[in-house]
Write an enzyme that holds these catalytic residues in place. Structure first.
Site, PDB file in Angstrom:
ATOM      1  N   ASP A 141      39.190  40.319  35.260  1.00 20.81           N
ATOM      2  CA  ASP A 141      38.127  39.724  36.165  1.00 20.81           C
ATOM      3  C   ASP A 141      38.419  38.114  36.018  1.00 20.81           C
ATOM      4  O   ASP A 141      37.571  37.379  35.535  1.00 20.81           O
ATOM      5  CB  ASP A 141      36.892  40.294  36.150  1.00 20.81           C
ATOM      6  CG  ASP A 141      35.936  39.680  37.405  1.00 20.81           C
ATOM      7  OD1 ASP A 141      36.613  39.059  38.224  1.00 20.81           O
ATOM      8  OD2 ASP A 141      34.544  39.898  37.223  1.00 20.81           O
TER       9      ASP A 141
ATOM     10  N   HIS B  64      27.834  42.715  36.804  1.00 22.69           N
ATOM     11  CA  HIS B  64      27.725  41.617  37.843  1.00 22.69           C
ATOM     12  C   HIS B  64      26.202  41.860  38.577  1.00 22.69           C
ATOM     13  O   HIS B  64      25.830  42.930  38.581  1.00 22.69           O
ATOM     14  CB  HIS B  64      28.560  41.590  38.883  1.00 22.69           C
ATOM     15  CG  HIS B  64      30.077  41.351  38.238  1.00 22.69           C
ATOM     16  ND1 HIS B  64      31.185  41.580  38.820  1.00 22.69           N
ATOM     17  CD2 HIS B  64      30.287  40.645  37.212  1.00 22.69           C
ATOM     18  CE1 HIS B  64      31.956  41.359  37.918  1.00 22.69           C
ATOM     19  NE2 HIS B  64      31.609  40.775  36.894  1.00 22.69           N
TER      20      HIS B  64
ATOM     21  N   HIS C  19      26.227  36.535  38.479  1.00 25.08           N
ATOM     22  CA  HIS C  19      27.212  36.653  37.710  1.00 25.08           C
ATOM     23  C   HIS C  19      28.244  37.471  38.268  1.00 25.08           C
ATOM     24  O   HIS C  19      27.962  38.532  38.927  1.00 25.08           O
ATOM     25  CB  HIS C  19      26.813  37.343  36.303  1.00 25.08           C
ATOM     26  CG  HIS C  19      27.851  37.755  35.543  1.00 25.08           C
ATOM     27  ND1 HIS C  19      27.778  39.161  34.889  1.00 25.08           N
ATOM     28  CD2 HIS C  19      28.959  37.228  35.026  1.00 25.08           C
ATOM     29  CE1 HIS C  19      28.967  39.231  34.208  1.00 25.08           C
ATOM     30  NE2 HIS C  19      29.718  38.207  34.394  1.00 25.08           N
TER      31      HIS C  19
ATOM     32  N   GLY D  12      21.266  36.631  28.929  1.00 26.58           N
ATOM     33  CA  GLY D  12      20.595  37.822  28.144  1.00 26.58           C
ATOM     34  C   GLY D  12      20.882  38.987  28.687  1.00 26.58           C
ATOM     35  O   GLY D  12      21.992  39.356  28.966  1.00 26.58           O
TER      36      GLY D  12
ATOM     37  N   MET E 264      18.676  42.062  31.523  1.00 29.44           N
ATOM     38  CA  MET E 264      17.653  42.199  32.458  1.00 29.44           C
ATOM     39  C   MET E 264      16.326  41.806  31.807  1.00 29.44           C
ATOM     40  O   MET E 264      15.166  41.550  32.595  1.00 29.44           O
ATOM     41  CB  MET E 264      17.612  43.697  32.761  1.00 29.44           C
ATOM     42  CG  MET E 264      18.775  44.093  33.736  1.00 29.44           C
ATOM     43  SD  MET E 264      18.183  45.880  34.376  1.00 29.44           S
ATOM     44  CE  MET E 264      20.176  46.399  34.658  1.00 29.44           C
TER      45      MET E 264
ATOM     46  N   HIS F 123      29.593  34.118  26.125  1.00 33.39           N
ATOM     47  CA  HIS F 123      29.167  34.322  27.639  1.00 33.39           C
ATOM     48  C   HIS F 123      28.178  34.967  27.772  1.00 33.39           C
ATOM     49  O   HIS F 123      27.869  35.194  28.905  1.00 33.39           O
ATOM     50  CB  HIS F 123      30.635  34.665  28.110  1.00 33.39           C
ATOM     51  CG  HIS F 123      30.656  36.305  28.193  1.00 33.39           C
ATOM     52  ND1 HIS F 123      30.723  37.075  27.142  1.00 33.39           N
ATOM     53  CD2 HIS F 123      31.051  37.011  29.291  1.00 33.39           C
ATOM     54  CE1 HIS F 123      30.751  38.306  27.496  1.00 33.39           C
ATOM     55  NE2 HIS F 123      31.032  38.363  28.648  1.00 33.39           N
ATOM     56  N   GLY F 124      27.581  35.681  26.751  1.00 32.25           N
ATOM     57  CA  GLY F 124      26.291  36.086  26.981  1.00 32.25           C
ATOM     58  C   GLY F 124      25.853  37.031  25.669  1.00 32.25           C
ATOM     59  O   GLY F 124      26.111  36.483  24.766  1.00 32.25           O
TER      60      GLY F 124
END
Length: 473
Positions: free
Chosen positions: A147, A225, A254, A370, A372, A393-394
């Site tokens: 991606d 995403h 995202h 982070g 949900m 990245h997260g």
């Protein structure tokens, strides 16, 4: 006016072999023979291929001549270095052994110059997600990722967060009406200048992808995403946007380059693996030399995919801003799954791959999400050289998609979301909050890498699919 540019196809007609030599020839023509006619250039290169020894000491043409003289076996398997280069691991205790093993292999590549592993790392293909790899004039399609140019984008609005609770159903409908995920696309896509790029007409792989890119523009992928309404909080009075510290209505998205990026990745990964034979354990780390036509072509397509991903995000935020009837106060955007040309500490150019890792050069802004049910962070990079100017990245996965589907129940996840006050549209068990690492722990591992300027707390989340988790009694 007739073009004087020479193509790789024309060089191959002269007898030039595939590989570095074509890249060298095109580079030499661009740097030293730019004003000459096409006929002059072709005749010159024809003389070189017929008698390369004569040009071995030529001021401009020596690299071309040397590449013609040196014969290499295309099918020869390249050996990895016996010893790996040293690299820094952030939050090693939270990283699975498979990811570390993949990084160990990457650090033995002959083209590797430096590396680092971010605290959200987990196993992927080739380079682990969360891996940062610097190479010498080589780009590795699978170290960029499938991606290409996947990114985060956040906008803040001059609207009180109380608007969320007062207009929950209205905002949910707004997300359903103005976002598309997975195979769903808009019936009337909005055109964008990125679709007018000459690359679509000049590069073969792109010619067949333009229509799909047009149909998918402004939409998001599946998997992890999302587009979310939430509460954005600015923590510092002195900030880059001159905004008062406090809480605002925010939108966070995202997503990446959709089918365009995926097809580019598949095509050039296969090409790299065909031309750069590596031992089985390193086969997905095959690279393209940036002095070759293939390397230059991939670089162009990668950058196009990155710009396309950005255009998709901007259209998402523009649609929502228009529906809200408000202009954003600020926008923050950063991407991963990409390669950048940067300078090392000795001012040498390196190719920095960040697969599931984001740029964190000094003063560079970004978003680290982070899950949900946990906050994301607005950050400013510190420019840490040991991390190759990078950050996570997260939060990073702690549970595979398969394991999540096998072990989690819709009922338990729904209870968890309800307790956290999250309204969810779409998604599946493989994206439940518990499949991710503790973002607070991840952030504690990278205090050397970024400063925290603010937070984003999700409230209404939309992901692929419109069905909700099972309702809770």
């Amino acid at each position: 006016m007739a073009t004087t540019k020479i193509t790789g196809k024309e060089l191959r007609k002269l007898g030039y072999p595939e590989g570095k030599v074509i890249g060298f020839a095109m580079k030499v023509l661009e740097e030293h023979y730019k004003g000459k006619s096409k006929k002059h250039k072709l005749e010159l290169l024809e003389r070189v291929i017929k008698n390369p020894e004569f040009y071995i000491k030529h001021d401009q043409l020596a690299p071309v001549a040397k590449s013609l003289i040196i014969k290499t076996e295309h099918n020869e398997t390249l050996e990895l270095n016996k010893n790996r280069l040293d690299y820094r691991i952030y939050g090693e205790e939270g990283i699975e052994p498979g990811a570390i093993n993949q990084m160990e292999i990457a650090m033995k590549l002959p083209v590797t110059k430096a590396g680092a592993l971010m605290p959200d790392a987990h196993q992927g293909y080739g380079l682990p997600i969360g891996g940062v790899l610097a190479t010498d004039n080589a780009v590795i399609p699978y170290a960029v990722g499938v991606d290409i140019g996947c990114r985060m984008c956040m906008t803040l609005y001059d609207i009180s967060p109380g608007f969320l609770e007062q207009n929950t159903e209205k905002l949910k409908k707004m997300l359903v009406d103005n976002t598309r995920f997975g195979n769903e696309v808009f019936k009337r896509p909005i055109d964008h200048e990125v679709l007018d790029r000459s690359d679509f007409n000049e590069i073969n792989i792109l010619k067949s992808l333009k229509d799909r890119a047009y149909s998918q523009i402004g939409s998001s992928g599946g998997g992890n995403h999302f587009v979310e309404f939430g509460v954005g909080e600015i923590l510092e009075e002195q900030n880059e946007w001159n905004l008062p510290a406090g809480k605002y209505l925010a939108v966070l998205s995202h997503s990446g380059s959709r089918g365009l990026g995926a097809n580019i990745a598949r095509h050039y990964t296969k090409l790299a693996m065909d031309k750069c034979r590596l031992p089985r354990e390193a086969q997905y780390l095959a690279w393209l030399d940036l002095n070759t036509e293939d390397g230059q072509e991939y670089w162009r397509t990668m950058n196009l995919a990155g710009d396309y991903a950005s255009a998709c995000h901007h259209q998402i935020h523009e649609r929502l801003a228009q529906t809200l009837g408000e202009a954003p106060l600020m926008i923050v955007e950063n991407h991963h799954n990409f390669a950048w040309k940067e300078l090392d500490e000795e001012d040498n150019e390196i190719i920095v791959h960040r697969k599931g890792a984001t740029p964190a050069g000094k003063g560079v802004l970004g978003i680290i999400p982070g899950s949900m049910t946990s906050p994301g962070f607005i950050v400013r990079g510190k420019g840490n050289a040991e991390a190759i100017n990078s950050a996570s990245h997260g939060a990073g996965r702690v549970m595979s998609r398969r394991k999540a589907k096998e072990t989690l129940s819709k009922r338990d996840v729904a209870k968890h979301l309800k307790k956290a006050g999250i309204e969810l549209i779409g998604s599946g068990l493989d994206e439940a909050p518990m499949v991710y690492k503790d973002i607070h722990q991840v952030m504690s591992y990278q205090t050397e890498l970024v400063d925290v300027l603010g937070t984003f707390t999700p409230r209404i989340v939309r992901m692929c699919g419109d069905k909700r988790f099972a309702e809770v009694d």
